[in-house]
Design an enzyme around this catalytic site. Structure first.
Site, mmCIF file in Angstrom:
data_model
loop_
_atom_site.group_PDB
_atom_site.id
_atom_site.type_symbol
_atom_site.label_atom_id
_atom_site.label_comp_id
_atom_site.label_asym_id
_atom_site.label_seq_id
_atom_site.Cartn_x
_atom_site.Cartn_y
_atom_site.Cartn_z
ATOM 1 N N CYS A 252 -1.150 3.167 8.715
ATOM 2 C CA CYS A 252 -0.408 2.046 9.291
ATOM 3 C C CYS A 252 -0.877 0.639 8.944
ATOM 4 C CB CYS A 252 -0.386 2.186 10.815
ATOM 5 S SG CYS A 252 0.189 3.776 11.333
ATOM 6 N N CYS B 249 6.680 -4.567 16.133
ATOM 7 C CA CYS B 249 6.148 -3.535 17.047
ATOM 8 C C CYS B 249 4.700 -3.881 17.393
ATOM 9 C CB CYS B 249 6.231 -2.150 16.397
ATOM 10 S SG CYS B 249 7.915 -1.676 15.999
ATOM 11 N N CYS C 292 3.641 8.421 0.821
ATOM 12 C CA CYS C 292 4.184 7.517 1.840
ATOM 13 C C CYS C 292 4.316 6.149 1.197
ATOM 14 C CB CYS C 292 3.223 7.477 3.028
ATOM 15 S SG CYS C 292 3.675 6.243 4.267
ATOM 16 N N CYS D 52 1.529 -2.156 15.735
ATOM 17 C CA CYS D 52 1.569 -1.935 14.287
ATOM 18 C C CYS D 52 0.937 -3.099 13.530
ATOM 19 C CB CYS D 52 3.019 -1.742 13.848
ATOM 20 S SG CYS D 52 3.187 -1.496 12.071
ATOM 21 N N CYS E 110 6.664 -7.033 7.553
ATOM 22 C CA CYS E 110 7.755 -6.483 8.369
ATOM 23 C C CYS E 110 8.069 -7.491 9.468
ATOM 24 C CB CYS E 110 7.299 -5.163 8.988
ATOM 25 S SG CYS E 110 8.559 -4.345 9.984
ATOM 26 N N GLU F 251 0.835 -1.193 0.000
ATOM 27 C CA GLU F 251 0.000 0.000 0.000
ATOM 28 C C GLU F 251 0.872 1.245 0.000
ATOM 29 O OE1 GLU F 251 -2.021 -0.620 3.712
ATOM 30 O OE2 GLU F 251 -0.509 0.506 4.791
HETATM 31 N N1 SAH Z 1 9.573 0.658 10.256
HETATM 32 C C1 SAH Z 1 9.667 2.068 10.220
HETATM 33 C C2 SAH Z 1 8.681 2.766 9.315
HETATM 34 C C3 SAH Z 1 7.264 2.290 9.244
HETATM 35 S S1 SAH Z 1 6.084 2.764 10.436
HETATM 36 C C4 SAH Z 1 9.606 2.624 11.629
HETATM 37 O O1 SAH Z 1 9.436 1.857 12.567
HETATM 38 O O2 SAH Z 1 9.798 3.822 11.810
HETATM 39 C C5 SAH Z 1 5.916 4.502 10.456
HETATM 40 C C6 SAH Z 1 5.575 5.041 11.818
HETATM 41 O O3 SAH Z 1 4.230 4.697 12.211
HETATM 42 C C7 SAH Z 1 6.476 4.499 12.910
HETATM 43 O O4 SAH Z 1 6.800 5.526 13.809
HETATM 44 C C8 SAH Z 1 5.596 3.474 13.569
HETATM 45 O O5 SAH Z 1 6.039 3.157 14.858
HETATM 46 C C9 SAH Z 1 4.256 4.161 13.531
HETATM 47 N N2 SAH Z 1 3.092 3.280 13.704
HETATM 48 C C10 SAH Z 1 2.912 2.020 13.292
HETATM 49 N N3 SAH Z 1 1.710 1.550 13.662
HETATM 50 C C11 SAH Z 1 1.111 2.552 14.313
HETATM 51 C C12 SAH Z 1 -0.162 2.698 14.938
HETATM 52 N N4 SAH Z 1 -1.058 1.716 14.956
HETATM 53 N N5 SAH Z 1 -0.441 3.902 15.509
HETATM 54 C C13 SAH Z 1 0.452 4.911 15.477
HETATM 55 N N6 SAH Z 1 1.647 4.835 14.929
HETATM 56 C C14 SAH Z 1 1.996 3.675 14.356
#
Ligand code: SAH
Length: 354
Positions: A337, A120, A109, A123, A116, A96
């Site tokens: 996200c 996290c 974006c 996420c 991934c 996406e």
């Molecule tokens: N892997 C990279 C980039 C992808 S995520 C990273 O970790 O930075 C982009 C941003 O969105 C990151 O800061 C991630 O932690 C955040 N993110 C992911 N899922 C999220 C969610 N459900 N709510 C808020 N931020 C989120």
């Protein structure tokens, strides 16, 4: 296939393309034509290369492969015009990308991996693990396709979609050199932001390249203990190590770092957390971007209240830390996200199970 070339056509530099075309017994100037069609005219089909002999087009395709992404779906927000694109890759993988329109220009974006493996907790992109890295061409294509299909010139890129860009380091670096090439779209390095969960050796390696791109670090917690609860990568690198790497990045590039901090109700959003964060970041030339967490249905993390977000922000401001709250774009189309992609993949990373 020529031995030394491991990339597909759209991932090749002009120099590599020249070498390939000479190996195929054609004149070098053809490389400039092909490169222009790919990276300036943004063709999605080799047939469109009007002035390139058919035989050469076929030879190139056979030698290294030529792929284009295919739009599966597009959702346009009625609130702010944000568009979310779901694309299928040549092997059926689904990714996406999001187009956001701002006063200062259009920003896309992009995803850097299919899935991934960083894990996290909050996420959605990581729930099914990593399927594969994206090729440089597949990152370019997200931008090329969107620019061509919408007629909107893309001026800014954030590598913040699905995937950890520094876990796909070489392809992302090649992508950066192609997208900033003056013979391609010629985007400014300053308009490109890479977001990482904090792979320390890679931050240093990136700093050594001395590019003018922006670096964003997903911090999300003021201490290691809390960070480990949210992000498994915190078991490998401490916040101190990340901050040292950020200082090194600043030394090498002069670019101010952004720290992303997703606020999760009751977890990391209390005033004492803000105070801990201030202590850590006070001496750094940085900017903090507060992101109200987007709840995903697989986990029960909740968004902080507007009041606690405001209080958190005020505390940082009082201590002279630059801080903004990330404006939520495309709320009505699940632009955030990795949430939408999962609907298409149903946990399989390919669109076939729809
Ligand atoms: N892997 C990279 C980039 C992808 S995520 C990273 O970790 O930075 C982009 C941003 O969105 C990151 O800061 C991630 O932690 C955040 N993110 C992911 N899922 C999220 C969610 N459900 N709510 C808020 N931020 C989120």
């Amino acid at each position: 296939m020529p031995q030394q070339i491991q990339y597909d056509l759209k991932s090749l530099t002009l120099t590599e393309l020249e070498a390939l075309i000479e190996q195929l017994g054609e004149k070098k100037f053809r490389a400039g034509q092909v490169y222009g069609w790919l990276h300036q005219k943004l063709v999605q089909d080799l047939e469109e290369m009007g002035n390139v002999p058919k035989k050469l087009r076929e030879q190139l395709k056979e030698a290294v492969g030529f792929y284009s992404i295919r739009e599966l779906d597009r959702l346009v927000s009625e609130i702010d015009g944000t568009s979310k694109f779901i694309f299928a890759l040549h092997d059926g993988s689904v990714i996406e990308s999001v187009l956001m329109k701002y006063k200062h220009g259009n920003s896309v974006c992009i995803s850097s991996q299919v899935g991934c493996r960083m894990g996290c907790r909050f996420c959605a992109s990581t729930l099914d693990g990593l399927s594969r890295n994206l090729l440089p061409s597949e990152m370019l294509d997200q931008i090329y396709y969107i620019q061509r299909a919408t007629g909107e010139r893309v001026s800014n890129i954030v590598i913040m979609g699905t995937g950890e860009p520094f876990d796909n380091f070489d392809h992302v670096m090649r992508f950066l050199s192609l997208i900033t090439d003056e013979k391609g779209l010629n985007l400014s390095q300053r308009n490109i932001t890479i977001s990482t969960c904090g792979l320390v050796p890679r931050i240093r390696q990136f700093a050594d390249r001395q590019m003018q791109c922006n670096l964003a670090i997903s911090l999300h917690a003021p201490n290691d203990e809390m960070r480990r609860e949210l992000m498994p990568i915190a078991n490998s690198y401490t916040i101190d190590e990340i901050i040292e790497a950020c200082e090194y990045f600043f030394e090498k590039t002069g670019r101010r770092i952004t720290f992303e901090y997703s606020l999760v109700a009751g977890v990391n959003d209390k005033p004492e957390h803000a105070k801990l964060l201030i202590k850590r970041l006070r001496h750094l030339n940085c900017h903090v971007n507060l992101i109200p967490v987007n709840p995903i249905k697989e986990r029960d993390y909740k968004q902080s209240t507007a009041d606690s977000i405001k209080e958190f922000k005020n505390l940082l401001e009082k201590n002279r830390i630059n801080v903004t709250i990330r404006r939520e774009m495309g709320r009505d189309i699940q632009a955030a996200c990795g949430q939408l992609r999962r609907k298409y993949t149903n946990g399989n990373q390919t669109g076939e199970c729809l």
